[in-house]
Design an enzyme around this catalytic site. Structure first.
Site, PDB file in Angstrom:
ATOM      1  N   TYR A 292       4.573  -2.094   2.855  1.00  0.00           N
ATOM      2  CA  TYR A 292       3.894  -2.833   1.797  1.00  0.00           C
ATOM      3  C   TYR A 292       4.940  -3.457   0.895  1.00  0.00           C
ATOM      4  CZ  TYR A 292       5.289   0.721  -1.529  1.00  0.00           C
ATOM      5  OH  TYR A 292       6.039   1.539  -2.319  1.00  0.00           O
TER       6      TYR A 292
ATOM      7  N   THR B  61       7.495   4.036  -9.153  1.00  0.00           N
ATOM      8  CA  THR B  61       7.890   5.451  -9.289  1.00  0.00           C
ATOM      9  C   THR B  61       9.396   5.667  -9.131  1.00  0.00           C
ATOM     10  OG1 THR B  61       7.488   5.878  -6.944  1.00  0.00           O
ATOM     11  CG2 THR B  61       5.670   6.352  -8.465  1.00  0.00           C
TER      12      THR B  61
HETATM   13  N1  ASP Z   1       9.627   1.236  -4.679  1.00  0.00           N
HETATM   14  C1  ASP Z   1       8.448   1.410  -5.484  1.00  0.00           C
HETATM   15  C2  ASP Z   1       8.812   1.163  -6.929  1.00  0.00           C
HETATM   16  O1  ASP Z   1       9.442   1.979  -7.531  1.00  0.00           O
HETATM   17  C3  ASP Z   1       7.886   2.758  -5.290  1.00  0.00           C
HETATM   18  C4  ASP Z   1       6.681   3.098  -6.128  1.00  0.00           C
HETATM   19  O2  ASP Z   1       6.306   2.429  -7.069  1.00  0.00           O
HETATM   20  O3  ASP Z   1       6.063   4.131  -5.832  1.00  0.00           O
HETATM   21  O4  ASP Z   1       8.489   0.148  -7.448  1.00  0.00           O
END
Ligand code: ASP
Length: 354
Positions: free
Chosen positions: A51, A117
């Protein structure tokens, strides 16, 4: 004598005129600042691992969780729309400035920030040190994109809005709400690359829990924060460079020296065990410390403190011990510390207190 009908009419009028505006006023205003992340991510299908972060704008995000409008009057602003692996100083400074502006507005009860995250713990801790308000500032995120089967974003968002609208959340520092848990910015860390239950606050524990918007608060925040923080972004347009270097078997001083040559004003070593590293690395770090590069010993281990003067003599070598700060939090604190001083005693005090 007033007739029954007149009295009834007066009662109805009183109810309509008083309940109308009061009913509208009853909902606190929460402003949502969207920065991107998986919570705004989209995939080609609902059962696909691949994604892209940051595909959905703040208006779509708000429209996707109409239930949140039952707990707060919502306004949304787009700060950025990036995967949080791309989080950077420009967005940080813009975000912190906007949070401070909004928090100073009397009609704003709380602020929700949607984020990825990957680096949410760094952004939360940065804001925890530079936001000058007791009002709830709540970050949230998701592990699954908005298009996924069992997407976790909508409930996380709903819970975050409920906490931002909750008076009891005030004065607990910047909070992070994910998967029904309320974490303090200084304690949470990401522990799984993919699991929905990825965030923990090891050793110190949770600030509270939230179930469908209903909060239970257990604790206050760990460390000085927000209105009790000495740090401020007033007059600051750039932050000093601080690099993190991970210790390992057979480590030499090459990366330490390279980081200093690249302009690092501070270094954080993600040490082995209690902030340890090879003798070669210690020698390189001590030499850089003598040249004025502030050197902090943290640990690549998930939990526990890196104590001062345990296996290494920090007093003699000119090092700062990170205590409970993991490498990424130590880097945030050191960057802000370096906006004020290079004095090692004072910087050690910051690590003690924040
Ligand atoms: N790579 C993503 C971010 O930190 C992972 C997430 O949001 O869970 O934007």
């Amino acid at each position: 004598m007033l007739s029954r009908r007149t009295i009834l009419g007066m009662l109805v009028f009183a109810l309509v005129t008083s309940a109308g505006p009061r009913a509208q006023q009853a909902l606190p205003t929460v402003v949502v600042l969207a920065t991107g992340g998986t919570i705004a991510g989209a995939a080609g299908s609902d059962v696909q691992a691949a994604y892209k972060s940051g595909q959905v704008g703040v208006d779509q995000l708000l429209a996707a969780v109409p239930q949140a409008k039952k707990v707060a009057t919502l306004r949304g602003e787009q700060i950025s729309n990036i995967g949080s692996q791309d989080m950077n100083d420009e967005v940080w400074l813009k975000l912190a400035k906007r949070v401070n502006e909004l928090a100073a507005m009397p009609d704003v009860a709380g602020i929700v920030i949607t984020h990825g995250t990957d680096t949410i713990e760094e952004t939360a801790y940065f804001l925890n040190l530079v936001v000058k308000s007791r009002k709830p500032v709540v970050l949230t995120a998701s592990m699954r994109p908005s298009t996924a089967l069992s997407a976790d974003g909508p409930l996380n968002f709903f819970n975050a809005v409920a906490i931002a609208a909750n008076k009891d959340a005030a004065g607990r520092g910047v909070l992070v709400v994910l998967n029904d848990w309320i974490h303090g910015a200084s304690t949470l860390t990401k522990t799984s690359t993919t699991a929905v239950q990825t965030f923990l606050s090891p050793v110190r524990g949770l600030i509270g829990t939230v179930a469908y918007g209903e909060a239970e608060f257990y604790h206050g925040p760990v460390g000085r924060n927000t209105v009790n923080s000495e740090f401020s972004l007033d007059g600051i347009t750039t932050l000093p460079r601080v690099d993190i270097i991970m210790a390992h078997e057979n480590m030499d001083g090459a990366l330490i020296n390279a980081a200093a040559a690249a302009g690092a004003k501070g270094l954080v070593i993600a040490g082995v065990g209690n902030g340890n590293m090879t003798q070669a690395a210690v020698a390189a770090l001590a030499a850089q410390s003598k040249k004025g590069v502030v050197s902090v010993r943290s640990s690549r281990v998930l939990t526990g403190r890196v104590g001062r003067n345990v296996e290494l003599n920090d007093d003699e070598l000119g090092f700062v011990a990170s205590l409970e700060h993991n490498p990424q939090k130590a880097r945030v604190l050191l960057r802000l510390a370096l906006t004020k001083t290079t004095d090692l005693k004072q910087i050690q005090r910051y690590f003690d207190e924040y």
